[in-house]
Design a protein around this motif. Sequence first.
Motif, short mmCIF file in Angstrom:
data_model
loop_
_atom_site.label_atom_id
_atom_site.label_comp_id
_atom_site.label_asym_id
_atom_site.label_seq_id
_atom_site.Cartn_x
_atom_site.Cartn_y
_atom_site.Cartn_z
N UNK A 34 12.98 -1.69 -1.56
CA UNK A 34 13.67 -2.58 -0.86
C UNK A 34 13.99 -1.66 0.39
N UNK A 35 13.20 -0.48 -0.06
CA UNK A 35 13.44 0.35 0.85
C UNK A 35 12.07 0.69 2.01
N UNK A 36 11.23 0.00 0.55
CA UNK A 36 9.48 0.16 1.56
C UNK A 36 9.67 -1.59 2.28
N UNK A 37 10.73 -2.97 1.92
CA UNK A 37 10.39 -3.75 2.03
C UNK A 37 11.10 -3.45 3.55
N UNK A 38 12.49 -2.92 3.82
CA UNK A 38 13.53 -2.81 5.42
C UNK A 38 12.54 -2.01 6.17
N UNK A 39 11.48 -0.80 5.60
CA UNK A 39 11.09 -0.24 6.42
C UNK A 39 9.95 -1.32 7.19
N UNK A 78 21.09 -8.85 2.58
CA UNK A 78 21.19 -8.62 3.55
C UNK A 78 19.87 -8.72 4.15
N UNK A 79 20.15 -9.45 6.22
CA UNK A 79 19.88 -10.33 7.24
C UNK A 79 18.56 -8.89 7.12
N UNK A 115 18.91 0.09 -10.41
CA UNK A 115 16.97 0.95 -10.65
C UNK A 115 16.53 2.32 -9.22
N UNK A 116 15.73 3.19 -9.79
CA UNK A 116 15.12 3.64 -8.61
C UNK A 116 14.22 2.72 -8.18
N UNK A 117 13.73 2.05 -9.14
CA UNK A 117 12.36 1.62 -9.31
C UNK A 117 12.75 0.62 -7.85
N UNK A 165 0.94 -1.48 -0.02
CA UNK A 165 0.63 -0.27 -0.16
C UNK A 165 0.96 1.47 0.31
N UNK A 166 1.78 1.56 0.68
CA UNK A 166 2.97 2.06 0.47
C UNK A 166 3.44 2.35 -0.71
#
Length: 296
Positions: free
Chosen positions: A272-277, A146-147, A265-267, A94-95
């Motif tokens: 990946x950043x959304x998964x980390x959050x 990364x874990x 790639x920015x996408x 959703x984010x």
Amino acid sequence: MGAVADALGYSPSAVSQQLSQLQKDVNVALVEKVGRRLRLTEAGEVLAGHAESLLTAAQRAEEDTVAAAGRVAGTVKVAGFQTALLHVLAPALPRLGRDFPDLRVDVLEEEFTRVLQALVLRDIDVIITDEYTLLPRPERPELASEVLITERMRVAFPEGHPLATGGGPVRLADLAHEPWATGHVGTNHSDLLERTCVDLAGFRPDIRHRSNDLLVIFAMIAQGSLAFVPDLALAEREAGVCVRDITEGTVHRSMVMWTRAAEGRPSVRAVMEAVRSSADAVAAARPSLIRGASLG
């Protein structure tokens, strides 16, 4: 021609027109008639062999152009095992949809160890795998990992099982003659069960049921089988199931995110950043989970 039309949702005449235009563009015959059928010429085979890389390059060019204008767009393909998709990836979608309306995320459930090769071949962009104590870690220098989360693995019993009535840890060696449920052959979950039983307790488990679906595993447990389950499986909430630690040692599972080492790639970075959050939120909500960490 008809099969291509059916696969793409076009009319056969539209496919024929596109093919004719392509032959004009390259100025080479790409197909030839054989009876009532068409087949690729040698030049057509060569061009077909380049099709995927050409389409991938075109997608990257489009994404880079859009990113230069301050937008993240395009398609990112993500694969992972069931609990990672349920608890980490799905809550991130959703984010991503709100922040990047031109971004499309395609999701595939996949638990077999061969999935990393799909990342190398660019069939997938991001993969979330499971790694376990006692199992060797994949050596893939062309990939970056990364874990995300590390968690305990415990034995799930049918409620009322005589060896689980005390509520405390149980000896894995005492479970040598019990029936077990686990993942399909070729999954890390399957390898974990066999390796743990052999290395820690000296027996080969009697595997009666195999499934990569937790609901099926829980149904088998409720009917008499045992299984190793992670904390995120929330087995203690399932009717007819209880979980116990083992006395021989602690077994952990790590949730690991992989991508290509040279990926820029920015996408993909946005996903990946959304998964980390999302992993941050999951670990904060369950104290038994460790954000990041390693099996060591």
